[in-house]
Design a protein around this motif. Structure first.
Motif, mmCIF file in Angstrom:
data_model
loop_
_atom_site.group_PDB
_atom_site.id
_atom_site.type_symbol
_atom_site.label_atom_id
_atom_site.label_comp_id
_atom_site.label_asym_id
_atom_site.label_seq_id
_atom_site.Cartn_x
_atom_site.Cartn_y
_atom_site.Cartn_z
ATOM 1 N N SER A 115 -1.576 86.239 53.885
ATOM 2 C CA SER A 115 -0.376 87.039 53.629
ATOM 3 C C SER A 115 -0.361 88.290 54.497
ATOM 4 N N ASP A 116 -1.500 88.971 54.574
ATOM 5 C CA ASP A 116 -1.597 90.175 55.394
ATOM 6 C C ASP A 116 -1.336 89.851 56.865
ATOM 7 N N MET A 117 -1.936 88.790 57.357
ATOM 8 C CA MET A 117 -1.760 88.411 58.754
ATOM 9 C C MET A 117 -0.303 88.047 59.062
ATOM 10 N N LEU A 118 0.322 87.303 58.179
ATOM 11 C CA LEU A 118 1.721 86.919 58.393
ATOM 12 C C LEU A 118 2.638 88.137 58.349
ATOM 13 N N MET A 121 2.379 89.925 61.565
ATOM 14 C CA MET A 121 3.109 89.207 62.611
ATOM 15 C C MET A 121 4.611 89.479 62.496
ATOM 16 N N ILE A 122 5.130 89.478 61.280
ATOM 17 C CA ILE A 122 6.553 89.784 61.071
ATOM 18 C C ILE A 122 6.855 91.193 61.574
ATOM 19 N N HIS A 123 5.981 92.124 61.271
ATOM 20 C CA HIS A 123 6.148 93.506 61.728
ATOM 21 C C HIS A 123 6.181 93.556 63.248
ATOM 22 N N HIS A 124 5.277 92.850 63.903
ATOM 23 C CA HIS A 124 5.238 92.850 65.376
ATOM 24 C C HIS A 124 6.475 92.198 65.968
#
Length: 128
Positions: A115-118, A121-124
């Motif tokens: 969840s944190d990684m996704l 990625m959405i933020h980036h």
């Protein structure tokens, strides 16, 4: 990632009987009483022709209703019908079951990390 996204979308559509795009439209309509079609299109980030096509089909199915804004005839207002409100509740349950099944072999730490990684990625992506 593209392959995974396509596989998830295809499987979810088969399981739930609705496309992710339509579910996204219905979910956004569930959050509001009524919304302009243009605002809805911007919220879900789907091109206007596709939104129109989806809404026409959802209207025929009796899940949404559309009407012209009495203050500005150029604006189309959209809202869920009672049937649509019931269906989105069912779809949300099916989506949760689908996600649970998809992540069944992941422990809590792995789910949290994923969840944190996704989210990062959405933020980036939003910064690009």
């Amino acid at each position: 990632m593209q392959s995974l996204s396509k596989q998830i979308s295809t499987k979810f559509e088969r399981c739930a009987g609705i496309s992710p795009s339509r579910l996204q439209l219905l979910h956004q309509l569930y959050l509001v009483d009524e919304i302009s079609q243009t605002t809805l299109q911007k919220e879900v980030k789907i091109d206007s022709a596709a939104v129109t096509r989806h809404l026409k089909q959802l209207e025929v199915a009796g899940t949404v209703s559309r009407r012209n804004n009495p203050d500005d005839n150029r604006v189309t207002l959209v809202k869920l019908t009672d049937r649509g409100r019931h269906e989105i509740i069912v779809y949300k349950k099916e989506k949760q079951q689908f996600i649970t099944q998809l992540l069944k072999d992941f422990d809590e730490q792995e789910r949290s990390t994923l969840s944190d990684m996704l989210n990062r990625m959405i933020h980036h992506i939003n910064q690009l």
